[in-house]
Write a protein that holds these residues in place. Structure first.
Motif, mmCIF file in Angstrom:
data_model
loop_
_atom_site.group_PDB
_atom_site.id
_atom_site.type_symbol
_atom_site.label_atom_id
_atom_site.label_comp_id
_atom_site.label_asym_id
_atom_site.label_seq_id
_atom_site.Cartn_x
_atom_site.Cartn_y
_atom_site.Cartn_z
ATOM 1 N N GLU A 10 0.829 -1.200 0.000
ATOM 2 C CA GLU A 10 0.000 0.000 0.000
ATOM 3 C C GLU A 10 0.872 1.262 0.000
ATOM 4 O O GLU A 10 0.580 2.229 -0.710
ATOM 5 C CB GLU A 10 -0.937 0.011 1.208
ATOM 6 C CG GLU A 10 -1.892 1.187 1.204
ATOM 7 C CD GLU A 10 -2.899 1.154 2.344
ATOM 8 O OE1 GLU A 10 -3.480 2.219 2.612
ATOM 9 O OE2 GLU A 10 -3.101 0.091 2.962
ATOM 10 N N GLN A 13 2.146 1.853 -3.387
ATOM 11 C CA GLN A 13 1.073 2.402 -4.230
ATOM 12 C C GLN A 13 0.866 3.888 -3.943
ATOM 13 O O GLN A 13 0.609 4.674 -4.862
ATOM 14 C CB GLN A 13 -0.228 1.619 -4.008
ATOM 15 C CG GLN A 13 -0.173 0.219 -4.562
ATOM 16 C CD GLN A 13 -1.368 -0.637 -4.125
ATOM 17 O OE1 GLN A 13 -2.077 -0.302 -3.189
ATOM 18 N NE2 GLN A 13 -1.562 -1.750 -4.820
ATOM 19 N N ILE A 14 0.981 4.267 -2.678
ATOM 20 C CA ILE A 14 0.868 5.684 -2.323
ATOM 21 C C ILE A 14 1.978 6.471 -3.008
ATOM 22 O O ILE A 14 1.731 7.525 -3.604
ATOM 23 C CB ILE A 14 0.919 5.877 -0.789
ATOM 24 C CG1 ILE A 14 -0.342 5.301 -0.134
ATOM 25 C CG2 ILE A 14 1.102 7.351 -0.430
ATOM 26 C CD1 ILE A 14 -0.276 5.196 1.384
ATOM 27 N N ALA A 16 3.618 5.701 -5.700
ATOM 28 C CA ALA A 16 3.390 5.720 -7.149
ATOM 29 C C ALA A 16 2.299 6.714 -7.548
ATOM 30 O O ALA A 16 2.310 7.231 -8.669
ATOM 31 C CB ALA A 16 3.024 4.321 -7.638
ATOM 32 N N SER A 17 1.395 7.016 -6.632
ATOM 33 C CA SER A 17 0.276 7.897 -6.982
ATOM 34 C C SER A 17 0.428 9.311 -6.419
ATOM 35 O O SER A 17 -0.534 10.084 -6.445
ATOM 36 C CB SER A 17 -1.038 7.281 -6.495
ATOM 37 O OG SER A 17 -1.060 7.236 -5.082
ATOM 38 N N LEU A 18 1.601 9.666 -5.928
ATOM 39 C CA LEU A 18 1.797 11.014 -5.407
ATOM 40 C C LEU A 18 1.579 12.048 -6.510
ATOM 41 O O LEU A 18 2.012 11.857 -7.647
ATOM 42 C CB LEU A 18 3.202 11.169 -4.824
ATOM 43 C CG LEU A 18 3.494 10.401 -3.532
ATOM 44 C CD1 LEU A 18 4.963 10.508 -3.156
ATOM 45 C CD2 LEU A 18 2.609 10.877 -2.387
ATOM 46 N N SER A 19 0.923 13.118 -6.149
ATOM 47 C CA SER A 19 0.615 14.183 -7.112
ATOM 48 C C SER A 19 1.797 15.138 -7.258
ATOM 49 O O SER A 19 2.762 15.085 -6.485
ATOM 50 C CB SER A 19 -0.607 14.968 -6.629
ATOM 51 O OG SER A 19 -0.267 15.704 -5.464
ATOM 52 N N ASP A 22 2.166 16.928 -4.083
ATOM 53 C CA ASP A 22 2.893 16.131 -3.091
ATOM 54 C C ASP A 22 4.399 16.197 -3.343
ATOM 55 O O ASP A 22 5.188 16.378 -2.408
ATOM 56 C CB ASP A 22 2.437 14.667 -3.126
ATOM 57 C CG ASP A 22 1.006 14.475 -2.653
ATOM 58 O OD1 ASP A 22 0.588 15.164 -1.701
ATOM 59 O OD2 ASP A 22 0.310 13.630 -3.253
ATOM 60 N N HIS A 23 4.795 16.057 -4.600
ATOM 61 C CA HIS A 23 6.221 16.111 -4.940
ATOM 62 C C HIS A 23 6.814 17.475 -4.614
ATOM 63 O O HIS A 23 7.959 17.563 -4.150
ATOM 64 C CB HIS A 23 6.439 15.761 -6.412
ATOM 65 C CG HIS A 23 6.267 14.304 -6.705
ATOM 66 N ND1 HIS A 23 7.138 13.336 -6.272
ATOM 67 C CD2 HIS A 23 5.293 13.651 -7.383
ATOM 68 C CE1 HIS A 23 6.718 12.147 -6.671
ATOM 69 N NE2 HIS A 23 5.589 12.315 -7.351
#
Length: 102
Positions: A10, A13-14, A16-19, A22-23
């Motif tokens: 999980e 996956q978090i 991999a899906s950072l916006s 977020d970056h």
């Protein structure tokens, strides 16, 4: 904290899906950590020094601009993944804390 394989999946996956937002937040944290390259110089000076290590490290830190740029790049490359994982673990824990509270 012990993470299960499911937890680790999980968290991956978090990550991999950072916006982009977020970056950007992660980059700001890393910038704060990389304000200077002295931790790299301190590590160099302390790791198995010989009689000329102190002078060599001082020279690198004061007179070698290429090395200073290199040290800052190394610091960024070391801290960025750590901060990214810390950020993802924070998201993970908040999700599960709120789920448990509900």
């Amino acid at each position: 904290m012990r993470l299960t394989m499911t937890d680790k999946t999980e968290i991956k996956q978090i990550i991999a899906s950072l916006s982009d937002e977020d970056h950007a937040k992660i980059d700001k944290i890393v910038e704060r950590l990389c304000v200077n390259f002295y931790p790299v110089l301190n590590m160099l000076e302390d790791h198995k020094p010989d009689e000329f290590t102190k002078q060599a490290v001082e020279w690198l830190g004061e007179d070698d601009c290429n090395y200073q740029d290199f040290a800052m790049t190394v610091m960024w490359d070391i801290f960025r993944p750590r901060v990214e994982v810390e950020y993802a673990i924070g998201i993970f824990l908040r999700r599960h804390t709120f789920e448990d509270a509900a």
